[in-house]
Enzyme design. Sequence first.
Site, PDB file in Angstrom:
ATOM      1  N   LEU A  80       0.995  -1.128   0.298  1.00 45.88           N
ATOM      2  CA  LEU A  80       0.468  -0.057  -0.308  1.00 45.88           C
ATOM      3  C   LEU A  80       0.648   1.294  -0.343  1.00 45.88           C
ATOM      4  O   LEU A  80       0.829   2.132  -1.194  1.00 45.88           O
ATOM      5  CB  LEU A  80      -0.773  -0.161   1.476  1.00 45.88           C
ATOM      6  CG  LEU A  80      -1.381   1.144   1.472  1.00 45.88           C
ATOM      7  CD1 LEU A  80      -2.682   1.358  -0.025  1.00 45.88           C
ATOM      8  CD2 LEU A  80      -2.469   1.234   2.843  1.00 45.88           C
ATOM      9  N   GLY A 138      23.417  -3.062  33.505  1.00 44.52           N
ATOM     10  CA  GLY A 138      23.847  -3.194  32.534  1.00 44.52           C
ATOM     11  C   GLY A 138      23.383  -4.590  31.399  1.00 44.52           C
ATOM     12  O   GLY A 138      24.066  -4.985  30.367  1.00 44.52           O
ATOM     13  N   GLU A 176       1.266  -0.343  10.122  1.00 39.62           N
ATOM     14  CA  GLU A 176      -0.417  -0.733   9.587  1.00 39.62           C
ATOM     15  C   GLU A 176      -0.686   1.037  10.274  1.00 39.62           C
ATOM     16  O   GLU A 176      -1.785   1.002  10.709  1.00 39.62           O
ATOM     17  CB  GLU A 176      -0.656  -1.605  10.138  1.00 39.62           C
ATOM     18  CG  GLU A 176      -0.081  -2.630   9.251  1.00 39.62           C
ATOM     19  CD  GLU A 176      -1.137  -3.701   9.599  1.00 39.62           C
ATOM     20  OE1 GLU A 176      -1.699  -3.616   9.587  1.00 39.62           O
ATOM     21  OE2 GLU A 176      -0.399  -5.362   9.404  1.00 39.62           O
ATOM     22  N   THR A 201       1.165   4.581  11.893  1.00 33.27           N
ATOM     23  CA  THR A 201       1.816   5.371  12.903  1.00 33.27           C
ATOM     24  C   THR A 201       0.765   5.607  13.983  1.00 33.27           C
ATOM     25  O   THR A 201      -0.361   5.874  13.812  1.00 33.27           O
ATOM     26  CB  THR A 201       1.779   7.176  13.381  1.00 33.27           C
ATOM     27  OG1 THR A 201       1.035   7.656  12.368  1.00 33.27           O
ATOM     28  CG2 THR A 201       2.982   6.523  11.616  1.00 33.27           C
TER      29      THR A 201
END
Length: 384
Positions: free
Chosen positions: A127, A344, A367, A369
């Site tokens: 798309l 860490g 798909e 934001t």
Amino acid sequence: MTFDLFTTTEDHEAIREAVRAVAEERIAPYAAEADEREEFPKASYDALVASDFHAPHVPEEYGGAGADALATCIVIEEVARVCASSSLIPAVNKLGSLPLMLAGDAALKTKYLTPLARGEAAFSYALSERDAGSDTASMRCRATADGDDWVLNGQKSWISNAGISDYYTVLAVTDPERKRGSNISAFVVEKSDAGFSFGAKEKKLGVKGSPTRELLFDQVRIPGDRLVGAPGEGLKIALRTLDHTRVTIAAQAVGIAQGALDHAVTYVKERKQFGKQIAEFQGIQFMLADMAMAVETARQMVYAAAAKSERGDDDLSFFGAAAKCYASDVAMRLTTDAVQLLGGYGYTRDFPLERMMRDAKITQIYEGTNQIQRVVMARALLKG
């Protein structure tokens, strides 16, 4: 807008148990390698095909498992719990083939869903373009009628599993003179079509085991019987597809978040500082409690949206966008907290948390934001 209850059945929980076993035994061992080498996890694909979890949404009449929307979400969630890249196998197969299920004729469905169900082919969805991401109606890819055929020219960007998939649902402008948005049609393009090629693999932050590439079309001739739905109905089909498949991205986000939480809980129960397990410190316990609440809230939103997807409820658009938006925000926040809990060690590749944190980010982007999801929700609310 109504909120209808959903329930997971014994069958749903049996699917969860089965896919979790496959994920832990045959997918998790290869997750770090797929990420490190930026290679498609073929071992994961083979494991999913062997267990019929590669495209569980395909109806039984085409040889598929016939899983409902909630069962498909559970499959994606459980795979994402150990490997986000591998979870894109069932997710992208659904995204690519759902337009056919929604609008394709019987012959088209039989031709393409049958090999998909058998694991002989994979499906992708095309798309977006370089300059047409959130504004999908501004696409420039063109399909020009030529007798009974169509000739396709242009490009598509950010295509998941590009180069791996055999089939692609491609959206293109078919009548430039018509009103914007009502001039787009959908087609099935085959990997072997002359003039169809791929760009270089994108160098990505996360989900590195799922190749993302451009699709390039140079005078690609498409037989007329590969048109999905009626001419000019492509964008409507595409947006209907996304209403359903945003729920699967939400499921992927929940899986990533759950996997990070699982690793964090295991670590804090083993790690000792100041003479006792760090899990005994109240500050750590508060973090874990907040993380668990967020994951479970997201999961319930996803399952409710999946039930609405299965029923085809009128308010699916709102609930699908809400589930995707909330779950992906949770995944990003929770994986970051999980890295923090490991200190860490969390920042190193010796543990999977840094990979999960990188993988989580894309769920806020693809798909649609999360800013676009909020637009979708607001429009639904304002329409009443």
